[in-house]
Enzyme design. Structure first.
Site, PDB file in Angstrom:
ATOM      1  N   SER A   1      21.791  54.145  62.835  1.00 54.26           N
ATOM      2  CA  SER A   1      22.633  52.760  63.118  1.00 54.26           C
ATOM      3  C   SER A   1      21.881  51.577  63.335  1.00 54.26           C
ATOM      4  CB  SER A   1      23.364  52.992  64.593  1.00 54.26           C
ATOM      5  OG  SER A   1      23.989  52.032  65.000  1.00 54.26           O
TER       6      SER A   1
ATOM      7  N   TYR B   1      23.073  56.165  73.340  1.00 50.72           N
ATOM      8  CA  TYR B   1      23.468  56.195  71.986  1.00 50.72           C
ATOM      9  C   TYR B   1      22.136  55.510  71.124  1.00 50.72           C
ATOM     10  CZ  TYR B   1      26.208  55.268  67.762  1.00 50.72           C
ATOM     11  OH  TYR B   1      26.223  55.251  66.337  1.00 50.72           O
TER      12      TYR B   1
HETATM   13  P1  NAD Z   1      33.922  59.577  63.666  1.00 52.27           P
HETATM   14  O1  NAD Z   1      33.923  59.719  65.359  1.00 52.27           O
HETATM   15  O2  NAD Z   1      34.870  58.959  63.028  1.00 52.27           O
HETATM   16  O3  NAD Z   1      33.442  61.043  63.271  1.00 52.27           O
HETATM   17  C1  NAD Z   1      32.503  61.882  63.609  1.00 52.27           C
HETATM   18  C2  NAD Z   1      32.954  63.113  63.310  1.00 52.27           C
HETATM   19  O4  NAD Z   1      31.823  63.961  63.826  1.00 52.27           O
HETATM   20  C3  NAD Z   1      34.258  63.490  63.901  1.00 52.27           C
HETATM   21  O5  NAD Z   1      34.990  64.377  62.862  1.00 52.27           O
HETATM   22  C4  NAD Z   1      33.638  64.628  65.026  1.00 52.27           C
HETATM   23  O6  NAD Z   1      34.471  65.886  65.210  1.00 52.27           O
HETATM   24  C5  NAD Z   1      32.425  65.015  64.389  1.00 52.27           C
HETATM   25  N1  NAD Z   1      31.580  65.642  65.466  1.00 52.27           N
HETATM   26  C6  NAD Z   1      31.218  65.279  66.692  1.00 52.27           C
HETATM   27  N2  NAD Z   1      30.310  65.844  67.408  1.00 52.27           N
HETATM   28  C7  NAD Z   1      30.081  67.065  66.468  1.00 52.27           C
HETATM   29  C8  NAD Z   1      29.061  68.056  66.625  1.00 52.27           C
HETATM   30  N3  NAD Z   1      28.511  68.216  67.601  1.00 52.27           N
HETATM   31  N4  NAD Z   1      28.931  68.666  65.712  1.00 52.27           N
HETATM   32  C9  NAD Z   1      29.655  68.750  64.584  1.00 52.27           C
HETATM   33  N5  NAD Z   1      30.502  67.772  64.279  1.00 52.27           N
HETATM   34  C10 NAD Z   1      30.711  66.762  65.498  1.00 52.27           C
HETATM   35  O7  NAD Z   1      32.353  58.750  63.466  1.00 52.27           O
HETATM   36  P2  NAD Z   1      31.858  57.639  62.378  1.00 52.27           P
HETATM   37  O8  NAD Z   1      32.200  56.159  62.508  1.00 52.27           O
HETATM   38  O9  NAD Z   1      32.248  58.280  61.197  1.00 52.27           O
HETATM   39  O10 NAD Z   1      30.271  58.118  62.415  1.00 52.27           O
HETATM   40  C11 NAD Z   1      29.582  58.871  61.862  1.00 52.27           C
HETATM   41  C12 NAD Z   1      28.301  58.682  62.169  1.00 52.27           C
HETATM   42  O11 NAD Z   1      27.886  57.093  61.946  1.00 52.27           O
HETATM   43  C13 NAD Z   1      27.708  58.981  63.487  1.00 52.27           C
HETATM   44  O12 NAD Z   1      26.433  59.446  63.788  1.00 52.27           O
HETATM   45  C14 NAD Z   1      27.496  57.492  64.078  1.00 52.27           C
HETATM   46  O13 NAD Z   1      26.832  57.526  65.201  1.00 52.27           O
HETATM   47  C15 NAD Z   1      27.275  56.687  63.094  1.00 52.27           C
HETATM   48  N6  NAD Z   1      27.546  55.315  63.014  1.00 52.27           N
HETATM   49  C16 NAD Z   1      28.557  54.623  63.264  1.00 52.27           C
HETATM   50  C17 NAD Z   1      29.106  53.302  63.527  1.00 52.27           C
HETATM   51  C18 NAD Z   1      30.391  52.865  63.522  1.00 52.27           C
HETATM   52  O14 NAD Z   1      30.419  51.730  63.835  1.00 52.27           O
HETATM   53  N7  NAD Z   1      31.391  53.644  63.574  1.00 52.27           N
HETATM   54  C19 NAD Z   1      27.829  52.598  63.220  1.00 52.27           C
HETATM   55  C20 NAD Z   1      26.635  53.015  63.113  1.00 52.27           C
HETATM   56  C21 NAD Z   1      26.475  54.315  63.085  1.00 52.27           C
END
Ligand code: NAD
Length: 257
Positions: A143, A157
């Site tokens: 991130s 986080y």
């Molecule tokens: P999201 O919440 O839309 O999707 C995450 C998915 O991971 C969900 O389907 C959830 O069920 C699954 N998940 C959660 N815990 C799990 C586990 N223990 N085992 C298997 N699956 C699991 O999130 P997103 O926004 O698509 O984020 C994806 C990645 O990107 C994450 O690592 C997040 O930290 C990172 N990220 C997101 C953002 C943002 O602004 N959304 C920014 C930077 C980084």
């Protein structure tokens, strides 16, 4: 097609970045192993791919559990004969994650278990599969908070994403001679469920938007396109990178009026 004959495993494929990446990689010719703990969402992802002419299987795995990670990698090789691309993308952002004083040990431990140990376990069992395939690409979702601090704290986080970034660099160096590339994909703030449930008022959204030169949140599709580049042979000389896709947030000191 940019991923013809490749096999890609994507964790967190039931939502957001993982969902969009699974769809995009499938359209580009990859066979997909979609991993999630949310069965309904994971199955929906796979149904969407298979009904559009792609090839995908769903595997339930909690990435914080070693046995699940072993099984998801085994499922890739059992279903498609090999693994070329490992996208360790699943991550959580806990609602009670705060500063050092107010973050509980339970929230800290859970965040580290999914976000850091999950990437470690994915690599622990995934790297041998990539070695068996003669090489491949690992993409770990970190991130922008791995390189910037925020006054709206999510300490566990942020620390977890710093760990993913450092771990990705070291993995890249260790495996560079084996035709395995490892990059940390660092999204900026996105308009996905994960962030929007946290920024649940217009005021909270604006508090963030003011720091993004482009003046908007990113879309999961935009991160999927970056993942496609890192997964494909087009990025053949890219490894160990801090691959920021962030609307300029980490470049900004003062943003445009
Ligand atoms: P999201 O919440 O839309 O999707 C995450 C998915 O991971 C969900 O389907 C959830 O069920 C699954 N998940 C959660 N815990 C799990 C586990 N223990 N085992 C298997 N699956 C699991 O999130 P997103 O926004 O698509 O984020 C994806 C990645 O990107 C994450 O690592 C997040 O930290 C990172 N990220 C997101 C953002 C943002 O602004 N959304 C920014 C930077 C980084």
């Amino acid at each position: 097609m940019r991923l013809k004959d490749k096999v890609a495993l994507i964790t967190g494929a039931g939502s957001g970045i993982g969902w969009q990446t699974a769809q995009l990689f499938a359209r580009e010719g990859a066979s997909i192993v979609a991993v999630d703990i949310n069965d309904k969402a994971g199955v929906a992802c796979v149904v969407e791919i298979n009904s559009s002419g792609g090839s995908a299987v769903y595997v339930r795995a909690d990435v914080s559990r070693a046995v699940d990670c072993y099984n998801m990698i085994a499922a890739a090789e059992a279903n498609f004969g090999k693994l070329d691309i490992l996208f360790n993308n699943a991550g959580i952002s806990h609602a009670d994650d705060d500063d050092a004083i107010n973050t509980s040990e339970a929230v800290w431990d859970l965040t580290m278990a999914v976000n850091v140990k999950g990437v470690f376990l994915g690599c622990k069992y995934g790297v041998p599969a990539l070695q068996r395939a003669g090489g491949g690409s690992i993409i770990n979702t970190a991130s922008f908070v791995a390189v910037l601090g925020a006054a709206t704290p999510q300490l566990a986080y942020t620390a977890s994403k710093g760990a993913v970034l450092a771990m990705s660099r070291e993995l890249a160096v260790i495996h560079a001679g084996e035709n395995i590339r490892v990059n940390a994909l660092c999204p900026g703030p996105l308009r996905t469920e994960l962030l929007m449930k946290y920024l649940d008022t217009e005021e909270k959204k604006q508090r963030r938007l003011v720091h993004i030169p482009m003046g908007r949140f990113g879309e999961a599709e935009e991160i999927a396109k970056a993942a496609l580049y890192l997964a494909s042979d087009e990025s053949s000389f890219v490894t160990g990178s801090t691959f920021l896709v962030d609307g300029g947030i980490t470049a900004a000191y003062v943003t445009p009026e």
